[in-house]
Structure formats: C-alpha cells, structure tokens
Design a protein around this motif. Structure first.
Motif: not given
Ligand code: SF4
Ligand code: SF4
Length: 102
Positions: A25, A52, A60, A62-63, A70, A77, A80
């Motif tokens: 991530c 991202m 990221c 979103a983590l 996540c 995406p 991922c």
């Molecule tokens: S799995 Fe989730 S947290 Fe990890 S890079 Fe992808 S979107 Fe970001």
C-alpha cells in the motif's frame, strides 16, 4: 527431551497480509477502471492520470493507520484487487520494507 534442529526452523514467517505492514500500500496505484474510489482518496499524477493519494508517511490515504487495513476494501482499485499475496511482487515489497526498518 528431543530438540528441534535449528536448520528446520523457518528464517521468516510465512507470507501473510496479517504479518505485513501493508507493504504494497506504499506503491503507486493507478486507477485504470472506475471501482467507486471516493474522490478524497484520488490524486492526479504528472501526466494527468488518476492515482491513489499517498500521505507524507508514504502509505495510501485509504489505509487505516491503526489496523493497517484498507478502509475502502469493497471499492479498492483493480490493481489492488489483482496484487496477489505471496506473489514475487509481494515478497519483494515485504523484503524492501524490512530492509528499511531493520
Ligand atoms: S488496498 Fe486499499 S489501502 Fe491499499 S493501496 Fe489499495 S486502496 Fe490503498
Ligand atoms: S499482499 Fe503482500 S505486500 Fe501486500 S499486504 Fe499482503 S503480504 Fe503485504
């Protein structure tokens, strides 16, 4: 009492996301299909492509920093979704990260 020979003990734990600091991530993740990622997690790269967003710590946006999970798992995406645990890319990321923090 019998002893376990040291040579039989594994050097590293088995590859699993549960013993990983979400190493993958930190990679750049391009958005090549629309999976519904919320706009606040999306950045534009130097070529105008959607990626991202990553925060200053490198991970990221979103983590979840506490659980290292996540927060948009259902909407993550395509890249991922396709990143496979235990694949050569995964093992490389884990190795690089452990070298940094060793
Ligand atoms: S799995 Fe989730 S947290 Fe990890 S890079 Fe992808 S979107 Fe970001
Ligand atoms: S896929 Fe690999 S690098 Fe990504 S969190 Fe899981 S074990 Fe870590």
């Amino acid at each position: 009492m019998s002893q376990i020979p040291l040579t039989q003990l594994p050097d590293e734990p088995a590859v699993s996301c549960s013993n990983c600091a979400a190493c993958c991530c930190q990679l750049e993740v391009m958005l090549i299909t629309d999976t519904g990622v919320p706009q606040r997690f999306i950045d534009t790269d130097d070529w105008g492509g959607e990626v991202m967003r990553r925060l200053d710590d490198g991970w990221c946006a979103a983590l979840d920093r506490d659980s290292m999970r996540c927060t948009i798992y259902e909407l993550r995406p395509l890249i991922c979704r396709e990143f496979e645990m235990g694949s050569p890319e995964c093992v490389d990321e884990r190795r690089e990260m452990s070298a940094i923090y060793r």
